[in-house]
Design an enzyme around this catalytic site. Structure first.
Site, PDB file in Angstrom:
ATOM      1  N   HIS A 117      -3.638   6.712   1.977  1.00 26.38           N
ATOM      2  CA  HIS A 117      -3.637   5.864   1.548  1.00 26.38           C
ATOM      3  C   HIS A 117      -5.193   5.367   1.447  1.00 26.38           C
ATOM      4  O   HIS A 117      -5.251   5.459   3.096  1.00 26.38           O
ATOM      5  CB  HIS A 117      -3.291   4.057   1.840  1.00 26.38           C
ATOM      6  CG  HIS A 117      -2.581   3.515   1.456  1.00 26.38           C
ATOM      7  ND1 HIS A 117      -4.265   2.259   1.190  1.00 26.38           N
ATOM      8  CD2 HIS A 117      -3.060   2.450   2.752  1.00 26.38           C
ATOM      9  CE1 HIS A 117      -3.816   1.508   1.268  1.00 26.38           C
ATOM     10  NE2 HIS A 117      -3.420   1.123   2.290  1.00 26.38           N
ATOM     11  N   CYS A 173       1.087  -0.576   0.207  1.00 27.60           N
ATOM     12  CA  CYS A 173      -0.324   0.178   0.745  1.00 27.60           C
ATOM     13  C   CYS A 173       0.927   1.360  -0.083  1.00 27.60           C
ATOM     14  O   CYS A 173       0.323   2.348  -0.114  1.00 27.60           O
ATOM     15  CB  CYS A 173      -0.705  -0.159   1.118  1.00 27.60           C
ATOM     16  SG  CYS A 173      -1.630  -1.464   0.936  1.00 27.60           S
ATOM     17  N   ASN A 211     -10.233  -0.793   0.664  1.00 24.93           N
ATOM     18  CA  ASN A 211      -8.970   0.000   0.859  1.00 24.93           C
ATOM     19  C   ASN A 211      -8.456  -1.214  -0.796  1.00 24.93           C
ATOM     20  O   ASN A 211      -7.737  -2.186  -0.854  1.00 24.93           O
ATOM     21  CB  ASN A 211      -7.903  -1.272   1.808  1.00 24.93           C
ATOM     22  CG  ASN A 211      -6.541  -1.118   1.615  1.00 24.93           C
ATOM     23  OD1 ASN A 211      -6.637  -0.786   0.229  1.00 24.93           O
ATOM     24  ND2 ASN A 211      -5.730  -1.549   3.173  1.00 24.93           N
TER      25      ASN A 211
HETATM   26  N1  COA Z   1     -17.570  -8.480  11.439  1.00 22.79           N
HETATM   27  C1  COA Z   1     -18.576  -8.487  13.159  1.00 22.79           C
HETATM   28  N2  COA Z   1     -16.805  -8.593  13.674  1.00 22.79           N
HETATM   29  C2  COA Z   1     -16.146  -8.759  13.703  1.00 22.79           C
HETATM   30  C3  COA Z   1     -15.324  -9.096  12.378  1.00 22.79           C
HETATM   31  C4  COA Z   1     -16.551  -8.390  11.343  1.00 22.79           C
HETATM   32  N3  COA Z   1     -15.790  -7.998  10.078  1.00 22.79           N
HETATM   33  N4  COA Z   1     -14.335  -8.194  12.816  1.00 22.79           N
HETATM   34  C5  COA Z   1     -13.987  -8.617  13.593  1.00 22.79           C
HETATM   35  N5  COA Z   1     -15.292  -8.998  14.599  1.00 22.79           N
HETATM   36  C6  COA Z   1     -14.571  -9.109  15.612  1.00 22.79           C
HETATM   37  C7  COA Z   1     -13.726 -10.046  16.811  1.00 22.79           C
HETATM   38  O1  COA Z   1     -13.675 -10.926  15.951  1.00 22.79           O
HETATM   39  C8  COA Z   1     -13.507  -9.269  17.388  1.00 22.79           C
HETATM   40  O2  COA Z   1     -14.764 -10.142  18.584  1.00 22.79           O
HETATM   41  P1  COA Z   1     -14.443 -11.087  19.982  1.00 22.79           P
HETATM   42  O3  COA Z   1     -14.382  -9.472  20.361  1.00 22.79           O
HETATM   43  O4  COA Z   1     -15.475 -11.595  20.041  1.00 22.79           O
HETATM   44  O5  COA Z   1     -13.441 -11.586  19.982  1.00 22.79           O
HETATM   45  C9  COA Z   1     -14.127  -8.540  16.989  1.00 22.79           C
HETATM   46  O6  COA Z   1     -14.912  -7.846  16.430  1.00 22.79           O
HETATM   47  C10 COA Z   1     -13.030  -7.139  17.718  1.00 22.79           C
HETATM   48  O7  COA Z   1     -12.048  -7.300  16.651  1.00 22.79           O
HETATM   49  P2  COA Z   1     -10.892  -7.156  16.407  1.00 22.79           P
HETATM   50  O8  COA Z   1     -10.157  -7.269  15.706  1.00 22.79           O
HETATM   51  O9  COA Z   1     -10.016  -6.032  17.638  1.00 22.79           O
HETATM   52  O10 COA Z   1     -11.604  -5.486  15.983  1.00 22.79           O
HETATM   53  P3  COA Z   1     -10.478  -4.016  15.155  1.00 22.79           P
HETATM   54  O11 COA Z   1     -11.824  -3.242  15.995  1.00 22.79           O
HETATM   55  O12 COA Z   1      -8.871  -4.258  15.767  1.00 22.79           O
HETATM   56  O13 COA Z   1     -11.319  -3.825  14.049  1.00 22.79           O
HETATM   57  C11 COA Z   1     -10.158  -3.788  11.895  1.00 22.79           C
HETATM   58  C12 COA Z   1     -10.862  -4.452  13.061  1.00 22.79           C
HETATM   59  C13 COA Z   1      -9.379  -4.693  10.956  1.00 22.79           C
HETATM   60  C14 COA Z   1     -10.643  -3.302  11.075  1.00 22.79           C
HETATM   61  C15 COA Z   1      -9.046  -2.649  12.603  1.00 22.79           C
HETATM   62  O14 COA Z   1      -8.302  -3.291  13.191  1.00 22.79           O
HETATM   63  C16 COA Z   1      -8.264  -2.361  11.006  1.00 22.79           C
HETATM   64  O15 COA Z   1      -9.060  -1.368  10.787  1.00 22.79           O
HETATM   65  N6  COA Z   1      -6.805  -2.007  11.366  1.00 22.79           N
HETATM   66  C17 COA Z   1      -5.897  -1.361  10.333  1.00 22.79           C
HETATM   67  C18 COA Z   1      -5.901  -3.027   8.668  1.00 22.79           C
HETATM   68  C19 COA Z   1      -5.688  -2.545   8.406  1.00 22.79           C
HETATM   69  O16 COA Z   1      -5.600  -1.318   7.346  1.00 22.79           O
HETATM   70  N7  COA Z   1      -4.796  -2.887   7.069  1.00 22.79           N
HETATM   71  C20 COA Z   1      -4.701  -2.476   5.815  1.00 22.79           C
HETATM   72  C21 COA Z   1      -3.465  -1.958   6.154  1.00 22.79           C
HETATM   73  S1  COA Z   1      -2.856  -1.125   3.993  1.00 22.79           S
END
Ligand code: COA
Length: 324
Positions: free
Chosen positions: A250, A120, A280
Site C-alpha cells: 500500500h 487501505c 496515499n
Molecule cells: N509540514 C511541516 N511540519 C509538520 C508537518 C508538515 N506537513 N506535519 C507535522 N509537522 C511537524 C509536527 O507539528 C511536529 O512538530 P513539533 O515537533 O514542533 O511538534 C514535527 O513535524 C514532527 O511531527 P511528527 O508527527 O512526529 O512527524 P513524523 O515524523 O511522525 O511524520 C507522518 C508524520 C504523518 C509523515 C508519519 O507519522 C507517517 O507517515 N505516519 C504513517 C501515516 C500513514 O501512513 N497513514 C496512513 C496509513 S494507511
C-alpha cells in the site's frame, strides 16, 4: 480454510486498469495552504504530488467505473461477462453503497455488485473475497475495484494529514480457471484495539468528521505488522522472499516501504513505488501501482507478485499471486 492452490477451481489475474482525476495538487501548492514545505513532505513521505477529485466528474463511482472499464477491456471481456463487482472503498458516494452505480455505468447487467469497506486494506481483502467466490465455483469473472476520494474527508487545515492523501481508482479482473490457481497464498488480520488511531467518525450531524490520525502509532503498526503478514502468505505459498518478482505495498509512505525492504533484504528495485505522483489513495493504491507496472511491461505473465495493504480498522493483509 481453503488458502492454497488445492481448491477445485483456480483463480487467474487477467486484466488491470486505473483512473485518477486530472487535477494535480503539488507539495508547493500545499505549502500555500498550510505551514509546510515540499522538502518536509518529500523527505518524510516520498510524496511530491497527488491527484484531487474535481466535483462529481471524479466521484467514486465515476473513477471506479473508468478503472473498471479499462480492466475489463484489458482482460478481453465485455461488461456483460462480469458476474460479480466488488468495490473496495471507504469514501462511498452513498452510504447505501456505490457498487450499484458502478454496475450501471459499466452496463454490467448480469453482475451482482456490493461495496467492501476495509480502508487501505480494502484491495487485499477484496482480492481474497473475490477469490472465495471463484474457488467455490459460484462466479467465473469478478471485477475488483479499489477506489477512494479521501480528499472529501481531509481537513485541509491539518498539515499532519492533508499532505498524505490523494484520489483515484484501480481495478483487476479475476477469472476462474479449472486447470491452474494463480492465487498462491494470503493472510488477513484485524485489531480493533487500534481502531481509534485512524478514523473518519460520524459527527452526530448527518455527516462525518474529517480524517483523524495518530501518525506515529500508525507508522509503528505498519512497520511491525506488514512484514509478518507478508511472511505468512509466502509460507502458505511455499515461497520465500527471494521468489518474489514484485512487492507492491500500500502506497502510504516511502519510509514504510524502505523499512520493509530492509527487513527482508529484498532488492529495492523490486519494491514498486509510485506514491510520489499519487500520494496515499487508500484502497486504490495497490491496483493503481499494479496497473502502472503491468502497462510498463515490468510485471509480466507468471511473475510472482506479493501485495500488502494496511490501515484503519486496524486492518492489514497480504496476498501472493502469479500474474496472468
Ligand atoms: N509540514 C511541516 N511540519 C509538520 C508537518 C508538515 N506537513 N506535519 C507535522 N509537522 C511537524 C509536527 O507539528 C511536529 O512538530 P513539533 O515537533 O514542533 O511538534 C514535527 O513535524 C514532527 O511531527 P511528527 O508527527 O512526529 O512527524 P513524523 O515524523 O511522525 O511524520 C507522518 C508524520 C504523518 C509523515 C508519519 O507519522 C507517517 O507517515 N505516519 C504513517 C501515516 C500513514 O501512513 N497513514 C496512513 C496509513 S494507511
Amino acid at each position: 480454510m481453503i488458502n492454497s492452490a488445492s481448491s477445485l477451481v483456480g483463480v487467474r489475474f487477467i486484466g488491470s486498469g486505473s483512473a485518477v482525476p486530472d487535477r494535480v495538487l503539488t507539495n508547493h501548492d500545499l505549502a500555500q495552504m498550510v505551514d509546510t514545505t515540499d522538502e518536509w513532505i518529500a523527505s518524510r513521505t516520498g510524496i511530491r504530488e497527488r491527484h484531487i477529485a474535481d466535483g462529481d466528474a471524479d466521484s467514486v463511482a465515476n473513477l471506479a467505473a473508468k478503472a473498471g472499464q479499462k480492466a475489463i477491456a484489458a482482460a478481453g471481456l465485455a461488461p456483460a461477462d462480469i458476474d460479480l463487482i466488488i468495490l473496495s472503498t471507504s469514501t462511498s458516494d452513498d452510504l447505501f453503497g456505490t457498487a450499484g452505480r458502478v454496475q450501471k455505468i459499466l452496463g454490467a447487467e448480469r453482475a451482482v455488485a456490493f461495496d467492501l469497506v476495509a480502508a487501505c486494506s480494502g484491495f487485499v481483502f477484496g482480492m481474497v473475497t473475490a477469490s472465495q467466490y471463484i474457488r467455490t465455483g459460484l462466479y467465473r469473472n469478478v471485477l475488483l475495484i479499489g477506489a477512494d476520494v479521501l480528499s472529501r474527508w481531509v481537513d485541509w487545515q491539518d498539515r499532519r494529514t492533508c499532505i498524505l492523501f490523494g484520489d483515484g481508482a484501480g481495478a483487476l479482473v479475476l477469472q476462474a480457471d479449472p486447470a491452474q490457481d494463480h492465487l498462491l497464498g494470503f493472510e488477513m488480520r484485524s485489531d480493533g484495539k487500534g481502531n481509534d488511531l485512524l478514523n473518519i467518525n460520524y459527527s452526530g450531524r448527518s455527516t462525518f468528521e474529517p480524517i483523524s490520525m495518530n501518525g506515529q502509532e500508525v507508522y509503528r503498526f505498519a512497520v511491525r505488522r506488514v512484514p509478518e503478514v507478508i511472511e505468512k502468505s509466502l509460507n502458505i505459498a511455499n515461497l520465500t522472499v527471494s521468489d518474489v518478482d514484485w512487492l507492491i505495498l500500500h502506497q502510504a509512505n516511502q519510509r514504510i516501504i524502505d523499512a520493509v525492504v530492509n527487513r527482508f533484504g529484498i532488492d529495492p528495485a523490486k519494491a514498486v513505488s509510485n506514491m510520489g505522483k499519487y500520494g496515499n489513495t487508500s484502497a486504490a493504491s495497490i491496483p493503481i501501482a499494479l496497473d502502472e507496472w503491468v502497462k510498463a511491461e515490468k510485471i509480466a505473465p507468471n511473475h510472482i507478485v506479493a501485495i500488502a495493504g494496511f490501515g484503519a480498522g486496524l486492518s492489514w493483509g497480504s496476498a501472493v499471486f502469479r500474474w496472468g
